[in-house]
Design a protein around this motif. Structure first.
Motif, mmCIF file in Angstrom:
data_model
loop_
_atom_site.group_PDB
_atom_site.id
_atom_site.type_symbol
_atom_site.label_atom_id
_atom_site.label_comp_id
_atom_site.label_asym_id
_atom_site.label_seq_id
_atom_site.Cartn_x
_atom_site.Cartn_y
_atom_site.Cartn_z
ATOM 1 N N PHE A 115 66.379 41.342 22.029
ATOM 2 C CA PHE A 115 65.070 41.989 21.996
ATOM 3 C C PHE A 115 64.835 42.530 20.592
ATOM 4 O O PHE A 115 65.028 43.720 20.336
ATOM 5 N N THR A 119 59.403 43.504 19.886
ATOM 6 C CA THR A 119 59.355 42.929 21.227
ATOM 7 C C THR A 119 58.673 43.908 22.172
ATOM 8 O O THR A 119 58.979 45.096 22.191
ATOM 9 N N ALA A 175 61.479 41.340 28.602
ATOM 10 C CA ALA A 175 60.608 41.013 27.468
ATOM 11 C C ALA A 175 59.340 40.338 27.968
ATOM 12 O O ALA A 175 59.352 39.598 28.961
#
Length: 177
Positions: A115, A119, A175
């Protein structure tokens, strides 16, 4: 020389500290009345503020959160706020150089590979203590944690009390596209 500097500050300081001119209360009242005044559309009158609010609600109802990309991980979660004891020497600046604000999270360095900074993620509480802070919220990875901490997301809070109320819990971060 010192007297000249003092005179300069005495001349400049009042102008620098002066508050900006605000519109008169009559002008402000007129602006509020005109914004809330009903407008005639066809044969019926509708309140523009209510119509704008209804359009916003309809837009929010029809637009879902962005889809997840499949990157999801269960991690430990804590909360922090902008105090030097919980941060480095610049408590209001994130690792990416932005100012801390609601919606900013810090990830442990082992999670930054999955990530990266920037993100957008959602956080799902798995601890059984559901928080309204998480409902429908998208968080942005803009900060990092001390290298000794692993598998953790740290959510920024505006006050120490909010951070203490968050405590430590288990969450799933996902995500978004």
């Amino acid at each position: 020389m010192l007297a000249a500097i003092i005179m300069l500050f005495a001349a400049v300081l009042p102008a620098a500290l002066a508050t900006p001119a605000l519109p008169s209360s009559a002008l402000a009242s007129q602006a509020v009345r005109s914004a809330l005044a009903p407008t005639v559309v066809g044969a019926k009158a509708s309140n523009t503020a209510a119509a704008a609010r209804a359009q916003g609600v309809n837009r929010a109802a029809t637009s879902a959160l962005p889809r997840s990309t499949g990157r999801s991980v269960v991690v430990h979660s804590t909360a922090y706020n902008s105090t030097p004891g919980q941060t480095d020497s610049s408590p209001y600046i994130t690792a990416t150089g932005t100012r801390v604000r609601s919606g900013v999270v810090a990830l442990s360095r082992d999670l930054l590979g999955r990530f990266p900074y920037g993100t957008r993620i959602t956080i799902e509480d798995l601890s059984g203590r559901y928080s309204n802070l998480l409902r429908g919220r998208v968080f942005v990875v803009e900060d990092t944690m001390h290298p000794r901490i692993g598998n953790t997301v740290d959510v920024w809070m505006g006050s120490l009390g909010e951070a203490m109320a968050w405590g430590a819990r288990t969450v799933r971060i996902t995500a978004l596209q």
